[in-house]
Design a protein around this motif. Structure first.
Motif, short mmCIF file in Angstrom:
data_model
loop_
_atom_site.label_atom_id
_atom_site.label_comp_id
_atom_site.label_asym_id
_atom_site.label_seq_id
_atom_site.Cartn_x
_atom_site.Cartn_y
_atom_site.Cartn_z
N PHE A 113 -22.14 -38.13 40.13
CA PHE A 113 -21.88 -37.32 41.31
C PHE A 113 -20.89 -36.22 40.99
N SER A 114 -21.05 -35.07 41.62
CA SER A 114 -20.13 -33.96 41.42
C SER A 114 -19.86 -33.30 42.77
N GLY A 115 -19.25 -32.12 42.74
CA GLY A 115 -19.06 -31.36 43.97
C GLY A 115 -17.80 -31.70 44.73
N PHE A 116 -16.78 -32.29 44.09
CA PHE A 116 -15.50 -32.55 44.75
C PHE A 116 -14.39 -32.10 43.81
N LYS A 117 -13.20 -31.91 44.37
CA LYS A 117 -12.07 -31.42 43.59
C LYS A 117 -11.12 -32.55 43.22
N SER A 118 -10.57 -32.49 42.02
CA SER A 118 -9.56 -33.44 41.59
C SER A 118 -8.71 -32.81 40.50
N ASN A 119 -7.40 -32.81 40.72
CA ASN A 119 -6.48 -32.28 39.72
C ASN A 119 -6.02 -33.35 38.73
N ARG A 120 -6.35 -34.61 39.01
CA ARG A 120 -5.80 -35.69 38.20
C ARG A 120 -6.83 -36.35 37.29
N ILE A 121 -8.12 -36.11 37.52
CA ILE A 121 -9.13 -36.74 36.67
C ILE A 121 -10.14 -35.72 36.16
N LYS A 122 -10.55 -35.93 34.93
CA LYS A 122 -11.63 -35.13 34.35
C LYS A 122 -12.98 -35.76 34.69
N ALA A 123 -12.99 -37.10 34.71
CA ALA A 123 -14.23 -37.81 35.02
C ALA A 123 -13.92 -39.27 35.31
N ILE A 124 -14.80 -39.90 36.09
CA ILE A 124 -14.79 -41.35 36.29
C ILE A 124 -16.10 -41.88 35.73
N ILE A 125 -16.00 -42.72 34.72
CA ILE A 125 -17.19 -43.35 34.14
C ILE A 125 -17.35 -44.71 34.80
N GLY A 126 -18.38 -44.84 35.63
CA GLY A 126 -18.57 -46.05 36.41
C GLY A 126 -19.56 -47.02 35.79
N MET A 127 -19.93 -48.02 36.58
CA MET A 127 -20.72 -49.13 36.05
C MET A 127 -22.17 -48.76 35.76
N ASN A 128 -22.68 -47.64 36.27
CA ASN A 128 -24.02 -47.23 35.86
C ASN A 128 -24.07 -46.92 34.36
N VAL A 129 -22.90 -46.62 33.76
CA VAL A 129 -22.78 -46.41 32.32
C VAL A 129 -22.15 -47.63 31.64
N LEU A 130 -21.05 -48.13 32.20
CA LEU A 130 -20.28 -49.20 31.54
C LEU A 130 -21.07 -50.51 31.44
N SER A 131 -22.01 -50.73 32.34
CA SER A 131 -22.80 -51.97 32.28
C SER A 131 -23.76 -51.98 31.10
N LYS A 132 -23.84 -50.86 30.38
CA LYS A 132 -24.76 -50.75 29.25
C LYS A 132 -24.04 -50.80 27.91
N LEU A 133 -22.78 -51.22 27.93
CA LEU A 133 -22.01 -51.32 26.68
C LEU A 133 -21.00 -52.46 26.77
N ASN A 134 -20.47 -52.85 25.63
CA ASN A 134 -19.38 -53.81 25.58
C ASN A 134 -18.09 -53.06 25.25
N MET A 135 -16.95 -53.57 25.71
CA MET A 135 -15.67 -52.90 25.49
C MET A 135 -14.63 -53.91 25.02
N LEU A 136 -13.80 -53.48 24.06
CA LEU A 136 -12.70 -54.31 23.58
C LEU A 136 -11.40 -53.52 23.74
N PHE A 137 -10.51 -54.02 24.60
CA PHE A 137 -9.23 -53.36 24.85
C PHE A 137 -8.16 -54.01 23.98
N HIS A 138 -7.35 -53.18 23.28
CA HIS A 138 -6.22 -53.63 22.49
C HIS A 138 -4.93 -53.18 23.18
N SER A 139 -4.18 -54.12 23.75
CA SER A 139 -2.97 -53.76 24.49
C SER A 139 -1.90 -53.17 23.59
N THR A 140 -1.71 -53.73 22.40
CA THR A 140 -0.63 -53.26 21.52
C THR A 140 -0.89 -51.85 21.03
#
Length: 288
Positions: A113-140
């Protein structure tokens, strides 16, 4: 003769409409989506936001990109879109062939979706994309490794495990002390620990000392003011945690601040499971 020409024109128009509907369906469902694996450096935010202000948001059903100057966008249709506070706008949905994150990971062929203004984000990648991959977060390291469906890290047997059923809406059941709460959305776009409604908070207060304050945070289209309660100690799924912050609102969320209490978090989209553990956990084993 005129009837035959009219009939042929109508068949041609109906064929175009059918092809367009099929194309839109495939774009919307993400059957064409492809993500290149790679490691992304996250920024200083408490949620899963990259250094160039791209949010990897498991609490968003769909992806959002304010600017439409990316990857030769193709307009699909208009739709009513709601933010986390219930505000809604009519926004255009587009399909793009290419989007790059941190110059490291390329997302290809996805709808947003597009057509709105935001000064704080370039993009939000949601679950229509994230549900198609695995992710490993490293806190350190504060990094997010984008992995394929077949990737499995070494996971200690003592890891905290959360399972969900809906691929697009990852909701889980948690036990807070002796209170069982269903339908809590794992939301990496929410920078707090927990969000639950007043009914459950009052139950927890009866057994714990806590401090309260009013907090204001941004939604997609607006700002929201809520009560923020800090519990000095709280059992979550029979493990004791210190200084848990709980927002009082109707939305039930488990946020990125809680996930980042662990050294590593593995999001296994293929098996609808989230693993969280610390490096000093013993009995490492590979889940296959």
């Amino acid at each position: 003769m005129k009837y035959m020409k009219f009939k042929n024109v109508m068949i041609f128009i109906l064929s175009l409409i059918t092809v367009w509907i099929v194309v839109v369906f495939f774009c919307y469902k993400g059957y064409l989506t492809n993500i290149e694996v790679g490691q992304i450096q996250l920024g200083d935010c408490r949620d899963f936001t990259t250094q160039d202000s791209v949010v990897f948001d498991t609490g968003a059903d769909f992806s959002f990109i304010p600017s439409n100057n990316i990857g030769f966008p193709i307009f699909l249709f208009l739709s009513s879109v709601y933010d986390g506070d219930g505000n809604n706008k009519i926004l255009p949905m587009y399909f793009t062939q290419y989007f790059e994150v941190n110059d490291k990971v390329k997302i290809k062929n996805f709808a947003y979706f597009s057509g709105f203004k935001s000064n704080r984000i370039k993009a939000i990648i949601g679950m229509n994309v994230l549900s198609k991959l695995n992710m490993l977060f490293h806190s350190t390291q504060n990094t997010l490794d984008i992995k394929s469906f077949d990737f499995k890290p070494q996971i200690p047997s003592s890891a905290t495990i959360l399972q969900y059923k809906d691929r697009i809406s990852p909701k889980v059941t948690l036990r807070l002390d002796n209170v069982v709460i269903d339908d809590i959305l794992i939301d990496t776009g929410f920078d707090g620990d927990l969000s639950i409604d007043e009914h459950y908070i009052e139950k927890l207060k009866s057994n714990h000392s806590c401090d309260s304050m009013i907090s204001t945070f941004l939604t997609l289209f607006d700002t929201q003011t809520v009560k923020n309660i800090t519990f000095s100690e709280l059992y979550i799924n029979e493990r004791l945690y210190k200084n848990i912050q709980v927002l009082q609102q109707k939305k039930r969320l488990l946020g990125s601040k809680f996930l980042k209490r662990f050294d590593k978090v593995f999001w296994d989209s293929k098996n609808l499971t989230v693993y969280m553990w610390n490096e000093n956990d013993e009995y490492l084993k590979v889940y296959s």
